[in-house]
Design an enzyme around this catalytic site. Structure first.
Site, PDB file in Angstrom:
ATOM      1  N   LYS A   1      -1.965  -6.050   4.200  1.00  0.00           N
ATOM      2  CA  LYS A   1      -0.539  -7.114   3.956  1.00  0.00           C
ATOM      3  C   LYS A   1      -0.188  -7.641   5.314  1.00  0.00           C
ATOM      4  O   LYS A   1      -1.308  -8.250   5.850  1.00  0.00           O
ATOM      5  CB  LYS A   1       0.459  -6.289   3.492  1.00  0.00           C
ATOM      6  CG  LYS A   1      -0.087  -5.368   1.963  1.00  0.00           C
ATOM      7  CD  LYS A   1      -0.543  -6.115   0.826  1.00  0.00           C
ATOM      8  CE  LYS A   1      -1.423  -5.488  -0.285  1.00  0.00           C
ATOM      9  NZ  LYS A   1      -1.319  -4.160  -0.555  1.00  0.00           N
TER      10      LYS A   1
ATOM     11  N   ASP B   1       6.486   4.558   3.102  1.00  0.00           N
ATOM     12  CA  ASP B   1       5.288   3.143   2.983  1.00  0.00           C
ATOM     13  C   ASP B   1       6.116   2.205   3.397  1.00  0.00           C
ATOM     14  O   ASP B   1       6.933   1.665   2.770  1.00  0.00           O
ATOM     15  CB  ASP B   1       4.798   3.265   1.430  1.00  0.00           C
ATOM     16  CG  ASP B   1       3.792   1.978   1.056  1.00  0.00           C
ATOM     17  OD1 ASP B   1       3.737   1.247   2.067  1.00  0.00           O
ATOM     18  OD2 ASP B   1       3.171   2.210   0.170  1.00  0.00           O
TER      19      ASP B   1
ATOM     20  N   TYR C   1       4.223   1.680  -5.642  1.00  0.00           N
ATOM     21  CA  TYR C   1       2.947   0.988  -6.203  1.00  0.00           C
ATOM     22  C   TYR C   1       2.397   1.553  -7.186  1.00  0.00           C
ATOM     23  O   TYR C   1       2.329   2.687  -7.182  1.00  0.00           O
ATOM     24  CB  TYR C   1       2.362   0.958  -4.736  1.00  0.00           C
ATOM     25  CG  TYR C   1       1.033   0.060  -4.870  1.00  0.00           C
ATOM     26  CD1 TYR C   1       0.913  -1.215  -5.607  1.00  0.00           C
ATOM     27  CD2 TYR C   1      -0.351   0.805  -4.732  1.00  0.00           C
ATOM     28  CE1 TYR C   1      -0.526  -1.772  -5.743  1.00  0.00           C
ATOM     29  CE2 TYR C   1      -1.708   0.112  -4.777  1.00  0.00           C
ATOM     30  CZ  TYR C   1      -1.600  -0.993  -5.386  1.00  0.00           C
ATOM     31  OH  TYR C   1      -2.804  -1.732  -5.618  1.00  0.00           O
TER      32      TYR C   1
ATOM     33  N   ARG D   1     -17.495   8.110  12.438  1.00  0.00           N
ATOM     34  CA  ARG D   1     -16.663   8.533  11.621  1.00  0.00           C
ATOM     35  C   ARG D   1     -15.406   9.631  12.268  1.00  0.00           C
ATOM     36  O   ARG D   1     -14.377   9.774  11.745  1.00  0.00           O
ATOM     37  CB  ARG D   1     -17.381   9.272  10.258  1.00  0.00           C
ATOM     38  CG  ARG D   1     -16.178  10.011   9.375  1.00  0.00           C
ATOM     39  CD  ARG D   1     -16.778  10.470   8.017  1.00  0.00           C
ATOM     40  NE  ARG D   1     -18.042  10.877   8.340  1.00  0.00           N
ATOM     41  CZ  ARG D   1     -18.344  12.080   8.735  1.00  0.00           C
ATOM     42  NH1 ARG D   1     -17.278  12.832   8.791  1.00  0.00           N
ATOM     43  NH2 ARG D   1     -19.616  12.758   8.771  1.00  0.00           N
TER      44      ARG D   1
HETATM   45  C1  LIG Z   1       3.512  -0.830  -1.163  1.00  0.00           C
HETATM   46  C2  LIG Z   1       1.952  -0.565  -1.129  1.00  0.00           C
HETATM   47  N1  LIG Z   1       1.339   0.542  -0.857  1.00  0.00           N
HETATM   48  C3  LIG Z   1      -0.016   0.628  -0.813  1.00  0.00           C
HETATM   49  C4  LIG Z   1      -0.730  -0.066  -1.188  1.00  0.00           C
HETATM   50  C5  LIG Z   1      -2.369   0.037  -1.386  1.00  0.00           C
HETATM   51  O1  LIG Z   1      -2.843  -0.581  -0.474  1.00  0.00           O
HETATM   52  P1  LIG Z   1      -4.346  -0.986  -0.251  1.00  0.00           P
HETATM   53  O2  LIG Z   1      -4.489  -2.028  -1.486  1.00  0.00           O
HETATM   54  O3  LIG Z   1      -4.742  -1.489   0.829  1.00  0.00           O
HETATM   55  O4  LIG Z   1      -5.088   0.231  -0.453  1.00  0.00           O
HETATM   56  C6  LIG Z   1      -0.399  -1.480  -1.757  1.00  0.00           C
HETATM   57  C7  LIG Z   1      -1.139  -2.366  -2.278  1.00  0.00           C
HETATM   58  O5  LIG Z   1      -0.593  -3.391  -2.840  1.00  0.00           O
HETATM   59  C8  LIG Z   1       1.217  -1.489  -1.690  1.00  0.00           C
HETATM   60  O6  LIG Z   1       1.829  -2.782  -2.126  1.00  0.00           O
END
Ligand SMILES: Cc1ncc(COP(=O)(O)O)c(C=O)c1O
Length: 396
Positions: free
Chosen positions: A208, A183, A110, A57
């Site tokens: 992704k 992000d 998101y 961890r």
């Molecule tokens: C732009 C964006 N940020 C953060 C996330 C969250 O990621 P995770 O699903 O890996 O927790 C997503 C998920 O679709 C996303 O599209």
């Protein structure tokens, strides 16, 4: 000698030149803990007087290799891996705020990031507001209303694909000493490197494009050494949403082909955006740079290519949009993006369903909007599937 990003995807990181017995790939260190050669060595490691692993961890060699590679790719000083994109987003937002603070966000986020903001508000009275950040004036107006502890941006904004000028936001924020978090999930460092444009912290849902194969859920944060060291000690170590060594290994494997995959995703997405724009059953198309000249210029300045995701409005109603999805044969109905498979989803009832309808409309998310993550299949096959799914006479 500075290497190009394509080479760094394959070789980047491994600062101390670890060789792992000559293994070409970084091995999976599937261990929870590390034994010390003596009690004194254990003491030295805990006191940070000696480099070395202690407990997974707190750090693991496979995970560390990924963190070092991502720091290179994002042109940051240090990277940290988390168990999901949301673990990364929540670690950063909680690290930069305290009870009663304010967060300024791009007008579109998101759904789960939006959910987290609401939850932070209810529990710790950390408020948030949204700004179009379309111009320096609109950004300054939003900042004048209430000084935020940080600015959180998605660009392109999910799912409306609106593009924000990162250099401009970073410049204004720096004047006021406000950290900017980006992000960068929709771009990956191959398309956009926010730190090199003056922003302070990058977060990723590595689930992704970094993974690229739809087989792992993971998050990443990259930034400056001082900030990241604190984040490692508190949010990573003490909150504990760490990435497993196996998942880190999958990401190390995925990221090696990131540049090749991104070229394919982006080329096909652009081609499909043009085709869809001219289809009689499509009302609007949302693709980075397609709004106006100004947005096109921003894309040219800060993105290598315009991205692999596009959204479009179906003419008609929500039922028409859902009918189209149900008619698809090859394209999968699924949330997520950045995979080899083309994925389609309905933001209003899926990824952005937690956002109240009125706020969704302000963000430009309509009930007829579909989001397409363009995969790596032959683009003509993706188009054939989309076309045949749009062939209905009317709802039946
Ligand atoms: C732009 C964006 N940020 C953060 C996330 C969250 O990621 P995770 O699903 O890996 O927790 C997503 C998920 O679709 C996303 O599209």
């Amino acid at each position: 000698m500075k290497r190009r990003i394509e080479s760094e995807m394959i070789h980047g990181g491994a600062k101390d030149g670890r060789s792992y017995e000559g293994s070409l790939t970084v091995p999976i260190f599937q261990t929870s803990t590390f034994s010390f050669s003596s009690a004194e060595q254990g003491e030295r490691r805990f006191a940070a007087e000696e480099e070395g692993f202690i407990y997974s961890r707190l750090g693991n060699p496979t995970v560390r290799a990924l963190e070092e590679r991502m720091a290179v790719l994002e042109e940051g000083e240090k990277g940290l891996a988390f168990s999901s994109g949301m673990a990364a987003v929540s670690a950063v937002l909680t690290s930069l705020t305290k009870a009663g603070d304010h967060i300024l966000c791009s007008n579109g986020l998101y759904g789960c990031t939006f959910g987290l903001l609401q939850w932070l508000n209810e529990k710790y009275q950390i408020t948030h507001s949204f700004s179009s950040m379309e111009s320096e004036t609109s950004l300054r107006e939003s900042l004048a209303e209430r000084t935020p502890a940080c600015i959180f941006i998605e660009t392109p904004v999910n799912p409306t694909m609106k593009v924000l000028n990162l250099k401009m936001v970073a410049k204004v924020a720096r004047e006021l000493g406000i950290p900017v978090i980006v992000d960068n999930t929709f771009c990956s460092p191959y398309l956009q490197q926010p730190l090199s444009l003056g922003c302070d912290v990058v977060v990723h849902s590595a689930t992704k494009y970094i993974s690229g194969h739809g087989d792992v859920v993971a998050g990443l944060v990259i930034g400056k050494e001082d900030y990241m060291t604190l984040l490692a000690k508190r949010e990573q170590k003490d909150v504990g949403g760490v990435l497993s060594p196996f998942d880190a290994w999958l990401l190390l494997r995925g990221v090696k082909t990131l540049h090749v995959r991104m070229e394919g995703h982006c080329q096909s997405a652009k081609w499909l955006a043009d085709k869809l724009k001219n289809h009689p059953k499509v009302e609007n198309i949302y693709y980075p740079g397609s709004r106006d000249e100004e947005e096109k210029n921003i894309v040219e300045q800060q993105m290598r290519l315009a991205g692999g995701v596009l959204s479009f409005d179906i003419k008609g109603t929500k039922a028409h949009a859902q009918k189209m999805m149900n008619e698809l044969k090859m394209i999968k109905i699924a949330v997520s993006l950045g995979d080899a498979e083309t994925l389609i989803q309905h933001p209003a009832t899926m990824t952005h369903a937690v956002i109240p309808a009125e706020r969704r409309q302000q963000m430009g998310i309509t009930d007829t909007m579909l989001r397409l993550s363009v995969g790596l299949e032959a683009v003509e096959d993706i188009w054939d599937d989309l076309k045949q799914a749009l062939e209905w006479e009317d709802l039946s």
